[in-house]
Write a protein that holds these residues in place. Structure first.
Motif, PDB file in Angstrom:
ATOM      1  N   VAL A   1       0.867  -1.180   0.000  1.00 43.60           N
ATOM      2  CA  VAL A   1       0.000   0.000   0.000  1.00 43.60           C
ATOM      3  C   VAL A   1       0.904   1.231   0.000  1.00 43.60           C
ATOM      4  CG1 VAL A   1      -1.850   1.202   1.222  1.00 43.60           C
ATOM      5  CG2 VAL A   1      -1.690  -1.300   1.351  1.00 43.60           C
TER       6      VAL A   1
ATOM      7  N   VAL B   1     -13.092   1.381   5.003  1.00 42.50           N
ATOM      8  CA  VAL B   1     -12.210   0.575   4.152  1.00 42.50           C
ATOM      9  C   VAL B   1     -12.737  -0.867   4.083  1.00 42.50           C
ATOM     10  CG1 VAL B   1      -9.821  -0.100   3.653  1.00 42.50           C
ATOM     11  CG2 VAL B   1     -10.291   2.101   4.732  1.00 42.50           C
TER      12      VAL B   1
ATOM     13  N   THR C   1      -6.406  -1.687  -8.472  1.00 39.48           N
ATOM     14  CA  THR C   1      -6.657  -0.389  -7.852  1.00 39.48           C
ATOM     15  C   THR C   1      -7.791  -0.523  -6.835  1.00 39.48           C
ATOM     16  OG1 THR C   1      -8.303   0.298  -9.474  1.00 39.48           O
ATOM     17  CG2 THR C   1      -5.979   0.780  -9.982  1.00 39.48           C
ATOM     18  N   HIS C   2      -7.845   0.447  -5.933  1.00 41.20           N
ATOM     19  CA  HIS C   2      -8.956   0.473  -4.992  1.00 41.20           C
ATOM     20  C   HIS C   2     -10.293   0.502  -5.740  1.00 41.20           C
ATOM     21  CE1 HIS C   2      -5.837   1.552  -2.047  1.00 41.20           C
ATOM     22  NE2 HIS C   2      -6.713   1.216  -1.113  1.00 41.20           N
TER      23      HIS C   2
ATOM     24  N   LEU D   1     -11.569  -2.788  -6.820  1.00 43.70           N
ATOM     25  CA  LEU D   1     -12.084  -3.568  -5.698  1.00 43.70           C
ATOM     26  C   LEU D   1     -13.328  -2.938  -5.078  1.00 43.70           C
ATOM     27  CD1 LEU D   1      -8.693  -4.463  -3.980  1.00 43.70           C
ATOM     28  CD2 LEU D   1     -10.235  -6.043  -5.150  1.00 43.70           C
TER      29      LEU D   1
ATOM     30  N   MET E   1     -13.433  -0.001  -3.571  1.00 48.46           N
ATOM     31  CA  MET E   1     -13.038   0.616  -2.307  1.00 48.46           C
ATOM     32  C   MET E   1     -12.570   2.046  -2.548  1.00 48.46           C
ATOM     33  SD  MET E   1     -10.863  -2.628  -0.827  1.00 48.46           S
ATOM     34  CE  MET E   1     -10.280  -1.723   0.610  1.00 48.46           C
ATOM     35  N   GLU E   2     -12.654   2.845  -1.505  1.00 48.43           N
ATOM     36  CA  GLU E   2     -12.183   4.225  -1.551  1.00 48.43           C
ATOM     37  C   GLU E   2     -10.881   4.324  -0.759  1.00 48.43           C
ATOM     38  OE1 GLU E   2     -12.318   8.194  -2.713  1.00 48.43           O
ATOM     39  OE2 GLU E   2     -13.768   6.614  -3.215  1.00 48.43           O
ATOM     40  N   PRO E   3      -9.781   4.791  -1.373  1.00 46.35           N
ATOM     41  CA  PRO E   3      -8.528   4.918  -0.627  1.00 46.35           C
ATOM     42  C   PRO E   3      -8.685   5.863   0.568  1.00 46.35           C
ATOM     43  CG  PRO E   3      -8.164   5.205  -2.976  1.00 46.35           C
ATOM     44  CD  PRO E   3      -9.633   5.226  -2.767  1.00 46.35           C
TER      45      PRO E   3
ATOM     46  N   PRO F   1      -3.972   5.050  -5.196  1.00 48.32           N
ATOM     47  CA  PRO F   1      -4.996   4.155  -5.758  1.00 48.32           C
ATOM     48  C   PRO F   1      -4.506   2.724  -5.977  1.00 48.32           C
ATOM     49  CG  PRO F   1      -4.946   6.244  -6.944  1.00 48.32           C
ATOM     50  CD  PRO F   1      -3.736   6.226  -6.052  1.00 48.32           C
ATOM     51  N   GLU F   2      -3.211   2.548  -6.303  1.00 45.47           N
ATOM     52  CA  GLU F   2      -2.716   1.235  -6.706  1.00 45.47           C
ATOM     53  C   GLU F   2      -2.366   0.358  -5.501  1.00 45.47           C
ATOM     54  OE1 GLU F   2      -2.074   4.380  -9.613  1.00 45.47           O
ATOM     55  OE2 GLU F   2      -1.254   4.084  -7.591  1.00 45.47           O
ATOM     56  N   LEU F   3      -2.600  -0.943  -5.658  1.00 39.62           N
ATOM     57  CA  LEU F   3      -2.191  -1.959  -4.689  1.00 39.62           C
ATOM     58  C   LEU F   3      -1.449  -3.046  -5.454  1.00 39.62           C
ATOM     59  CD1 LEU F   3      -5.630  -2.327  -2.865  1.00 39.62           C
ATOM     60  CD2 LEU F   3      -3.612  -1.206  -1.901  1.00 39.62           C
TER      61      LEU F   3
END
Length: 214
Positions: free
Chosen positions: A40, A120, A180-181, A184, A186-188, A200-202
């Motif tokens: 992260v 999250v 990216t979030h 998925l 999801m909101e970073p 944004p990237e994972l």
């Protein structure tokens, strides 16, 4: 001349062999010998005051069902969200210069709290991450898994590149990929109007070991 009794025995033997051939090999995932983690990254104008983080799976259960003749397989994994580990020192040391900083205990605790919070992963309402997938017959060294992730009450479809080896009673699957979030759903996490935020990237890495049980 083949008697009726011998014919029945022969048919039963052939049928038993065909049924056995169709039964998949079942492997149980070895949680202690598996490694699933993701990186992260910090973002925002005040990113220099934050840290990149590593989140790893502390506990995973599941199984792999594989056809011995074709190599096609399906799998399922269950990951308790509260078992996720933030910033395991050994993983940070493996991930290079971007993870050379040493977050304090308060930093780690705060990151974990934010991660499990309702903005999250919402651990209180969604305690498990469920991962299902399949592998079609083909080359194992450059395979692609069709993966379904159940997260936050939603179902996400992703394609994951993977290398698979099968030796005696052990199956190993490993690979790396980026999501990216947004992919998925999801909101970073961010504070101060985004001045300090999660990128944004994972980046995901996995090395899953499973042992033959059937």
């Amino acid at each position: 001349m083949i008697t009726f009794a011998r014919s029945c025995v022969l048919c039963l033997t052939v049928w038993t062999a065909l049924v056995a051939a169709d039964e998949p090999l079942v492997y149980a995932v070895d949680s202690a010998a598996s490694d699933i983690h993701w990186r992260v990254y910090k973002a925002g104008t005040f990113a220099r005051f934050g840290h990149n983080h590593v989140v790893s799976v502390g506990e995973v259960s599941g199984e792999v069902m594989r056809q011995a003749d074709s190599g096609a397989a399906t799998f399922e994994l269950t990951i308790p969200v509260t078992g996720l580990v933030v910033d395991d020192p050994q993983l940070r040391s493996r991930d290079g210069e971007g993870f050379a900083s040493k977050p304090s205990e308060d930093d780690i605790a705060g990151t974990r709290e934010n991660m499990l919070g309702d903005k999250v992963l919402d651990a209180s309402n969604h305690p498990m991450l469920l991962v299902h997938g399949r592998l079609e017959a083909g080359a194992l060294e450059e395979a692609t898994l069709a993966v379904t992730v159940e997260i936050l009450g939603r179902t996400i479809q992703v394609s994951v590149p993977c290398s698979i080896t099968v030796e005696e009673n052990v199956l190993m699957a490993s690979g790396e990929f980026r999501l990216t979030h947004a992919e998925l759903g999801m909101e970073p996490f961010s504070i101060m109007l985004g001045a300090l935020a999660v990128a944004p990237e994972l980046d995901f890495s996995f090395a899953v070991r499973a042992t033959l049980v059937q």
